[in-house]
Structures are given as C-alpha cells and as structure tokens.
Design a protein around this motif. Structure first.
Motif: not given
Length: 111
Positions: A41, A45-46, A71-74, A91, A93-95
């Motif tokens: 982390e 959220g990243h 999570c979704h890929e960034r 990377e 990004e996870c709410a």
C-alpha cells in the motif's frame, strides 16, 4: 569367458544408456521455484502489485492472483524478466483500502 548367446556389451553403449536414463529423469523432474505475490500500500486506497512466477513451469500450473472486489487496476501492466522468473507489476486502486478484504490465487490447487 562369455556364455554362448551372451555378448559382452561395449562400454560406450553402457555409458550412452546411463546418459539417456539420467537425461530422461532430469527432463521429468520438477524443480521447486515458488511464485511471489507482493502488495504494498502506497497511500489510502492505492497499492503496487508485484507478481513473480517461474519462467518455466509445469504444464497446467498457471497461478493468477484475484484481487478483492473493491479493487480495480490502474494504468498498465509491466512485465520484465528477473533471474529465472517473470515479474509482472501494476497499480491498484481500492475503495476503502485492502484491510479486511480477501484476495485469492486461482489455480493453486492445480499446481
């Protein structure tokens, strides 16, 4: 003295047979080369993901990390070789962050 019908084998034949047996057993052996999943982390959220697998794997032994639903890929995936393995990084990004969420490895039972 040899018995009738039994011929003494030439030493080169025995060496070739021994070499063939060793080569065959080495081809069927499985070396232990673990996979590595690293998730770090970097902020709320990243996260950075680093997934390393052996470059040579047993047939049908594909492992795939499945990230939590939040999570979704960034950005893009980056692939590079490192030693005897292949490293993929990306990377996330996870709410709400990663804490309390479950990830899994697909294909673990088959490896």
């Amino acid at each position: 003295m040899t018995q009738p019908g039994i011929h003494a084998a030439h030493p080169a034949r025995w060496l070739f047979a021994l070499w063939a047996l060793l080569a065959w057993s080495a081809a069927w052996s499985h070396t232990f080369a673990p996979a590595l999943l690293e998730i770090r982390e970097t902020g709320p959220g990243h996260a950075l993901v680093r997934w390393k697998q052996p470059a040579i794997r047993a047939l049908g032994s594909g492992l795939f990390p499945i990230m939590p639903d939040n999570c979704h890929e960034r950005g893009e995936h980056y692939t590079d070789s490192e030693g005897t393995g292949v490293v993929e990084s990306w990377e996330l990004e996870c709410a709400g962050g990663l804490t309390g969420h479950r990830l899994r490895l697909e294909g673990l039972a088959d490896s």
